[in-house]
Design an enzyme around this catalytic site. Sequence first.
Site, mmCIF file in Angstrom:
data_model
loop_
_atom_site.group_PDB
_atom_site.id
_atom_site.type_symbol
_atom_site.label_atom_id
_atom_site.label_comp_id
_atom_site.label_asym_id
_atom_site.label_seq_id
_atom_site.Cartn_x
_atom_site.Cartn_y
_atom_site.Cartn_z
ATOM 1 N N GLY A 93 0.856 -1.292 -0.070
ATOM 2 C CA GLY A 93 0.142 -0.152 0.124
ATOM 3 C C GLY A 93 0.848 1.267 0.014
ATOM 4 N N HIS A 100 9.491 5.926 3.870
ATOM 5 C CA HIS A 100 8.937 6.500 5.180
ATOM 6 C C HIS A 100 8.450 5.749 6.267
ATOM 7 C CE1 HIS A 100 5.962 6.502 2.136
ATOM 8 N NE2 HIS A 100 5.053 6.434 3.019
HETATM 9 P P1 5GP Z 1 2.081 5.547 2.178
HETATM 10 O O1 5GP Z 1 0.687 5.249 1.640
HETATM 11 O O2 5GP Z 1 3.215 5.709 0.978
HETATM 12 O O3 5GP Z 1 2.611 4.711 3.067
HETATM 13 O O4 5GP Z 1 1.899 7.090 2.917
HETATM 14 C C1 5GP Z 1 2.014 8.115 2.168
HETATM 15 C C2 5GP Z 1 1.737 9.266 3.433
HETATM 16 O O5 5GP Z 1 2.046 10.522 2.800
HETATM 17 C C3 5GP Z 1 0.179 9.308 3.494
HETATM 18 O O6 5GP Z 1 -0.106 9.141 4.776
HETATM 19 C C4 5GP Z 1 -0.211 10.828 2.988
HETATM 20 O O7 5GP Z 1 -1.304 11.294 3.581
HETATM 21 C C5 5GP Z 1 0.901 11.558 3.023
HETATM 22 N N1 5GP Z 1 1.345 12.731 2.079
HETATM 23 C C6 5GP Z 1 1.063 12.529 0.622
HETATM 24 N N2 5GP Z 1 1.346 13.864 0.164
HETATM 25 C C7 5GP Z 1 1.708 14.623 1.406
HETATM 26 C C8 5GP Z 1 2.068 15.787 1.455
HETATM 27 O O8 5GP Z 1 2.176 16.531 0.267
HETATM 28 N N3 5GP Z 1 2.427 16.525 2.670
HETATM 29 C C9 5GP Z 1 2.406 15.593 3.730
HETATM 30 N N4 5GP Z 1 2.651 16.250 4.732
HETATM 31 N N5 5GP Z 1 2.042 14.232 3.557
HETATM 32 C C10 5GP Z 1 1.508 13.843 2.376
#
Ligand code: 5GP
Length: 114
Positions: A93, A100
């Site tokens: 996901g 991160h």
């Molecule tokens: P993943 O789904 O890849 O594990 O998590 C990506 C995270 O990045 C998501 O929780 C999403 O809300 C966060 N996110 C996406 N774009 C941005 C952004 O421009 N700024 C911040 N602070 N968080 C972001």
Amino acid sequence: MEDCLFCKIVVGSVPSEKVFENDYVLAFKDINPVAPVHVLIIPKIHIQDTNEISDKNVLYISEIYKSVEEIASICGVKEKGYRLVCNCGNDGGQMVHHLHFHLLGGKKLRDKVV
Ligand code: 5GP
Ligand code: ZN
């Protein structure tokens, strides 16, 4: 990585609400929080995902883990507890392809997968 969102956040061309920073690690608030505390902890170099961790960049990973206690403390969840989540790839996901760790807390977390 010119078109990586989190690389842009590292250099400041995309704004973020910073929580913690050192030479290796940046932590900032998730834009779409799923818990009262939802912080993203990232290496300040582009590492795509956990498959890309190697001897060349493992210092960044150890610095991330070493910073967790301080970040949790800053966010006020060190004592009550929190969860660290790292999604990798499609089935995991992962939406943003810059490694991160989600630090989640501030409430009793449900939806335990493991
Ligand atoms: P993943 O789904 O890849 O594990 O998590 C990506 C995270 O990045 C998501 O929780 C999403 O809300 C966060 N996110 C996406 N774009 C941005 C952004 O421009 N700024 C911040 N602070 N968080 C972001
Ligand atoms: Zn990146």
